[in-house]
Enzyme design. Structure first.
Site, PDB file in Angstrom:
ATOM      1  N   ASP A 246     -64.622  -0.519 -37.956  1.00 50.28           N
ATOM      2  CA  ASP A 246     -63.756  -0.382 -39.121  1.00 50.28           C
ATOM      3  C   ASP A 246     -63.679  -1.732 -39.815  1.00 50.28           C
ATOM      4  O   ASP A 246     -63.093  -2.679 -39.301  1.00 50.28           O
ATOM      5  CB  ASP A 246     -62.361   0.079 -38.663  1.00 50.28           C
ATOM      6  CG  ASP A 246     -61.445   0.432 -39.830  1.00 50.28           C
ATOM      7  OD1 ASP A 246     -61.686  -0.061 -40.947  1.00 50.28           O
ATOM      8  OD2 ASP A 246     -60.472   1.190 -39.612  1.00 50.28           O
ATOM      9  N   HIS A 247     -64.280  -1.793 -41.019  1.00 48.53           N
ATOM     10  CA  HIS A 247     -64.362  -3.084 -41.715  1.00 48.53           C
ATOM     11  C   HIS A 247     -63.008  -3.570 -42.221  1.00 48.53           C
ATOM     12  O   HIS A 247     -62.865  -4.724 -42.625  1.00 48.53           O
ATOM     13  CB  HIS A 247     -65.344  -2.966 -42.881  1.00 48.53           C
ATOM     14  CG  HIS A 247     -66.004  -4.266 -43.228  1.00 48.53           C
ATOM     15  ND1 HIS A 247     -65.699  -5.456 -42.615  1.00 48.53           N
ATOM     16  CD2 HIS A 247     -66.975  -4.566 -44.145  1.00 48.53           C
ATOM     17  CE1 HIS A 247     -66.436  -6.426 -43.123  1.00 48.53           C
ATOM     18  NE2 HIS A 247     -67.219  -5.906 -44.060  1.00 48.53           N
ATOM     19  N   ARG A 248     -61.991  -2.709 -42.232  1.00 50.39           N
ATOM     20  CA  ARG A 248     -60.654  -3.146 -42.607  1.00 50.39           C
ATOM     21  C   ARG A 248     -60.054  -4.056 -41.542  1.00 50.39           C
ATOM     22  O   ARG A 248     -59.224  -4.920 -41.844  1.00 50.39           O
ATOM     23  CB  ARG A 248     -59.738  -1.939 -42.816  1.00 50.39           C
ATOM     24  CG  ARG A 248     -60.153  -1.010 -43.939  1.00 50.39           C
ATOM     25  CD  ARG A 248     -59.302   0.242 -43.950  1.00 50.39           C
ATOM     26  NE  ARG A 248     -59.420   0.995 -42.709  1.00 50.39           N
ATOM     27  CZ  ARG A 248     -58.745   2.104 -42.434  1.00 50.39           C
ATOM     28  NH1 ARG A 248     -57.870   2.574 -43.321  1.00 50.39           N
ATOM     29  NH2 ARG A 248     -58.904   2.734 -41.297  1.00 50.39           N
TER      30      ARG A 248
END
Length: 480
Positions: free
Chosen positions: A450-452
């Site tokens: 998850d790039h967040r």
């Protein structure tokens, strides 16, 4: 003997229906209380439904592959227990009714009374029968006349019936309505097209152009906010499918059970999490040597020392070094939830679809115990014996398709987790070492994250850490 209906109970939180996968009894069989009657599969797990009473199976109301809802009758029992309770009720028939009983009967009678039509204030003030106004009212109710100015009446047609709208007409009307709404929005056609391709509702955007006109920059900025978790993700509707039977024979199979649950989960994951996948590979000759030397310890306890079991232990150690990959993001609360436990799910391929049992407290168990537990959970998954609790609470997931094949793959994160490790088939490759190529057995690994929550550099370090331990496994993996 009295007949007792056995109904489908609530088998899990949020589950309202399930598919019958197996019927364990036949008509005429004698069953004990709590004996399993049927096996049902919901979008969460496979569950055996027990009998609420002892008795003889009179009629079975379901068959395999039936979709049944909570409260539906599964079968009918001839049960003595029901007869005894009924006899007790009959004994009470001669008793004098108590005040509470009388109250209940009165309430019941009131419930059974037909509901009286409410009298409007206008009707309450109407003149009595025989007056001219009353006659007009009567005719008006029949739909034959209608009062007009001056006290006169004129005939009117009966109320027209509502037209029946066919699904295709309704769909066409909805599309025309959408186009009309888009035309009313201040935006160029290319901007509207871009918004549709990105699944963004243009009426949710605030234009930055002249007179509030929506520009391409506004659409792209809104899409960026969604990726960063600041904006509301649009709900994309599936476009209608064509009639495939126009081009040949087709067969329709209901989407249900595990397959339906997988469809929902993957859609939520893809629409919610900005996925990025990092790839690496590890030389596994020492892992294979470890398996050959220590597998007998696992077999003595009924397990099997597999690459996945070894990865369970290595990943648990890695998650302690990189806690952000064991976290979840709460967009609404604007918080990062760091989990102090390490429960790792392992994807298992079954005849009914993909199931993910969870191995709990992986960091607190040694490799042999993990091998045994993983073997047991995998067998339960393939036999449809997993409980709902055994598939809950995972903080990370491993998906190993190496036994099937493939060089590498990207995998969907199991929402709301932050990452998932993919394992493909090991392959003998020429690796350049000390000035020459040498054959090495290489294991392809992929990490979707998850790039967040996780930056690319941290994901690369995490996967490289795992590769380094695979290439130099520690003895403490066995002994601790």
């Amino acid at each position: 003997m009295m007949q007792k209906e056995i109904k489908l109970p609530k088998i899990a939180e949020g589950v309202e229906s399930a598919t019958v996968t197996n019927i364990l009894v036949s008509e005429g069989d004698a069953v004990e209380k709590a004996q399993s009657l049927i096996v049902v599969e919901s979008d969460k797990a496979s569950v055996e439904v027990p009998s609420e009473a002892a008795g003889k199976v009179s009629t079975i109301k379901v068959k395999e592959n039936d979709e049944i809802k909570v409260g539906d009758v599964i079968l009918v029992l001839e049960s003595e227990e029901e007869e005894q309770s009924t006899e007790g009720a009959e004994e009470k028939e001669g008793e004098q009714p108590t005040e509470a009983t009388i109250g209940k009967e009165v309430v019941k009678e009131k419930e059974e009374e037909p509901k009286k039509e409410k009298v409007s204030e206008e009707e309450k003030t109407e003149p009595k029968e025989g007056t001219e106004r009353t006659a007009v009212k009567k005719e008006e109710k029949k739909g034959e006349v209608q009062p007009v100015a001056g006290g006169k009446v004129q005939p009117v047609a009966e109320k027209e019936k509502q037209p029946v709208i066919k699904p295709e007409e309704e769909e066409k009307a909805g599309e025309e309505d959408r186009v009309t709404k888009e035309q009313e929005i201040a935006a160029a056609p290319n901007v509207l097209r871009l918004a549709r391709e990105l699944g963004i509702q243009v009426n949710e955007l605030k234009g930055s152009g002249p007179e509030g006109r929506i520009l391409e920059e506004d659409v792209m900025a809104y899409a960026k906010e969604i990726i960063q978790g600041k904006g509301r993700r649009p709900v994309q509707e599936e476009p209608p499918l064509p009639d495939f039977s126009n081009w040949g024979e087709i067969e329709k199979v209901p989407l249900k059970g595990i397959r339906r649950a997988t469809a929902k989960r993957t859609a939520v994951s893809w629409n919610t999490i900005p996925h990025v996948t990092h790839f690496d590979q590890a030389e596994i000759s020492k892992i294979e040597e470890l398996r050959a030397n220590k597998n007998h310890l696992a077999e003595q306890q009924g397990g099997k020392l597999t690459v996945t079991a070894i990865l369970l232990k290595i990943v648990a150690e890695a998650l302690q070094e990189f806690p952000m990959l064991n976290a979840s993001i709460d967009v609404n609360g604007q918080e990062i939830i760091l989990k102090k436990y390490i429960h790792i799910g392992v994807a298992v391929d079954t005849e009914r679809g993909l199931l993910v049992p969870v191995v709990r407290d992986v960091n607190k168990k040694n490799l042999i115990n993990l091998s045994v537990e993983l073997t047991e959970l995998s067998e339960k998954a393939r036999k449809g014996k997993l409980t709902v609790d055994e598939m809950k609470g995972g903080s990370f997931t491993i998906s190993n398709v190496g036994g099937i094949g493939g060089t590498n793959f990207t995998q969907l994160i199991y929402h709301p987790q932050a990452a998932i490790l993919g394992v493909a088939k090991a392959e003998l490759k020429p690796i350049f070492i000390d000035g020459e190529f040498k054959p090495k057995l290489m294991l392809p690994l992929s990490l979707s994250y998850d790039h967040r929550l996780i930056d690319g550099a941290d994901a690369a370090r995490f996967l490289r850490w795992i590769c380094d331990v695979i290439e130099n496994p520690l003895n403490l993996l066995i002994d601790e």
